[in-house]
Design an enzyme around this catalytic site. Structure first.
Site: not given
Ligand code: MV4
Length: 449
Positions: A210, A277, A294
């Protein structure tokens, strides 16, 4: 250019104190609103004025727009800083500030509205050539369309509510059956939690990093980015450790992400501070996810590596001042790492652990910054987020930053309540963390299965 003589801070805890300090240095008076649960908190003594706006539950105080606007009118403030959480991304609040002639310190109403809809933000990103995860064009009209798109791009997929946030309104699916369920669940959750049942679909990227880009934009069309933060170390969508730069991120990828972030916010007519992000896969392919309209909790790591005070910049930009810098003026130097300290009990599945801090001894020294509103004798109220401090270290190299952080965590004494300090100590000792091998599955994989 507007003149700000007095700003109302519509928040609490460490961020209220952070904003108050910026106001003081800029020669601006601060009014902090607070709930009865926060009466007597030490940071309120530092404000020029305080206004009690209601009871402990946020709905009756920090989320009550009419009470905050009343306080702003009575105290005759020029602007409101919303901090993060609470009303920071609330379109209605920004609109009411505008109609009352009070400057909302943040982006304009239309940018908050547009980017608050993750489906519309995704479509805008695609138009601007910002890489997005393969998936649906716009929102899904029905379950059959979800199945068709999944067939086309292949499983696993993720269904996301356009209004979702904090990990809510998302469902991963590995086959048609789980997609049918996930589609209905994401829709229901979006409707229940955010009043919007619209969902879209993306291919699911397994254990990505991330990585987010900090941007600043003025009211005159200029935008800069301030590099990235790696926020991969999180648990159940609660970030634990953030750092800048992102370890091992190739320079050309960093530049491409910065350019993409700037294109997107320019196209959205965005102003003030914001964060774009992305998720980054093993091969350093990056994909746009969403925009946070923000200031974020983890903004200090960017401040340390760029030398730019983001809260002061937010206030200057809200006054209508032009950005006093171009992209070439921004140099990322050194390494900053932030560790969030939460009042939580590791013995009880990290449930929030309110109570009185009997003893508080803060770490210090070269390159150490502690953003916190707590002290010996402070009582952590049960009503709010469990974060009580952010420990930020800044050193020339990542290796030095890690040893500094370990030394600080050893010095840090908090007695009377349980905290996440012991967990943080373990993470900074972990060989994969030290090697910079981080992703969003790290904590679950190595610590808290
Ligand atoms: C995703 C992803 C994987 N594939 N989208 C999580 C919160 C939001 N801001 C977007 N997030 C994610 N989107 C796709 N197409 C993984 C995340 C993700 C996440 C997912 C599961 C567990 C923890 C996570 C932490 C950051 C982002």
């Amino acid at each position: 250019m507007k003149k700000f003589s007095r700003i109302l801070i519509a928040n609490r805890g460490e961020i209220a104190l952070r904003i108050l300090r910026a106001c003081r240095e800029l020669g601006i008076e601060s009014v902090i609103v607070h709930s009865t649960a926060d009466s007597g908190a030490g940071y309120l003594d530092l404000a020029d004025r305080t206004v009690c706006i209601g009871e402990g539950p946020s709905q009756q105080s920090y989320l009550d727009i009419s009470r905050i606007i009343s306080a702003a009118e009575i105290e005759d403030v020029d602007a409101i800083h919303p901090g993060y959480g609470f009303l920071a991304e609330n379109v209605q609040f920004a609109e009411i500030c505008e109609s009352c002639g009070i400057e909302f310190i943040g982006p304009g109403v239309e940018a908050i509205r547009l980017l608050g809809d993750k489906g519309r933000a995704r479509e805008l990103a695609k138009q601007e050539g910002v890489p997005c995860v393969p998936g649906s064009v716009g929102i899904l009209d029905n379950e059959d369309e979800a199945l068709d798109v999944a067939q086309e791009i292949g499983y696993p997929v993720i269904v996301k509510a356009v209004a979702g946030g904090g990990g809510r309104g998302m469902r991963v699916a590995h086959n048609n059956i789980s997609l049918q369920n996930g589609y209905a669940q994401a829709k229901a959750e979006g409707e229940a939690a955010f009043g919007n049942p619209d969902v879209y679909l993306e291919r699911y990227v397994d254990k990505p990093r991330h990585v987010e880009i900090q941007i600043l934009a003025d009211n005159h069309g200029e935008v800069v980015h301030l590099g990235e933060r790696d926020c991969s170390l999180q648990r159940r969508h609660q970030k634990l450790i953030e750092e800048s730069p992102s370890p091992g991120l190739p320079p050309d990828v960093r530049d491409a992400m910065g350019d993409a972030a700037k294109r997107l916010v320019k196209a959205a007519g965005y102003t003030n501070a914001g964060t774009v992000e992305f998720i980054v896969d093993r091969d350093f392919n990056f994909y746009f996810i969403e925009v946070n309209t923000r200031i974020q909790v983890e903004h200090p790591v960017t401040e340390m590596v760029t030398g730019i005070d983001l809260i002061k910049e937010q206030i200057r930009l809200a006054r209508g001042e032009p950005l006093g810098m171009t992209q070439d003026d921004i140099q990322v130097k050194g390494v900053a790492i932030e560790c969030r300290i939460n009042a939580e009990n590791p013995e009880d599945d990290f449930r929030p652990c309110p109570g009185t801090i009997e003893k508080f001894r803060a770490p210090g020294g070269f390159g150490v910054r502690l953003d916190s509103h707590v002290y010996s004798g402070y009582t952590v109220p049960p009503n709010y987020d469990s974060m009580i401090a952010k420990l930020i270290v800044y050193q020339e190299t990542r290796e030095e930053a890690i040893s500094c952080m370990k030394r600080c965590l050893d010095e840090f004494t908090i007695e009377g309540i349980s905290t996440t300090i012991p967990l943080a100590k373990d993470i900074f000792k972990h060989l994969n963390f030290v090697a910079g091998k981080v992703n969003t599955g790290f904590i679950e994989e190595y610590f808290l299965g």
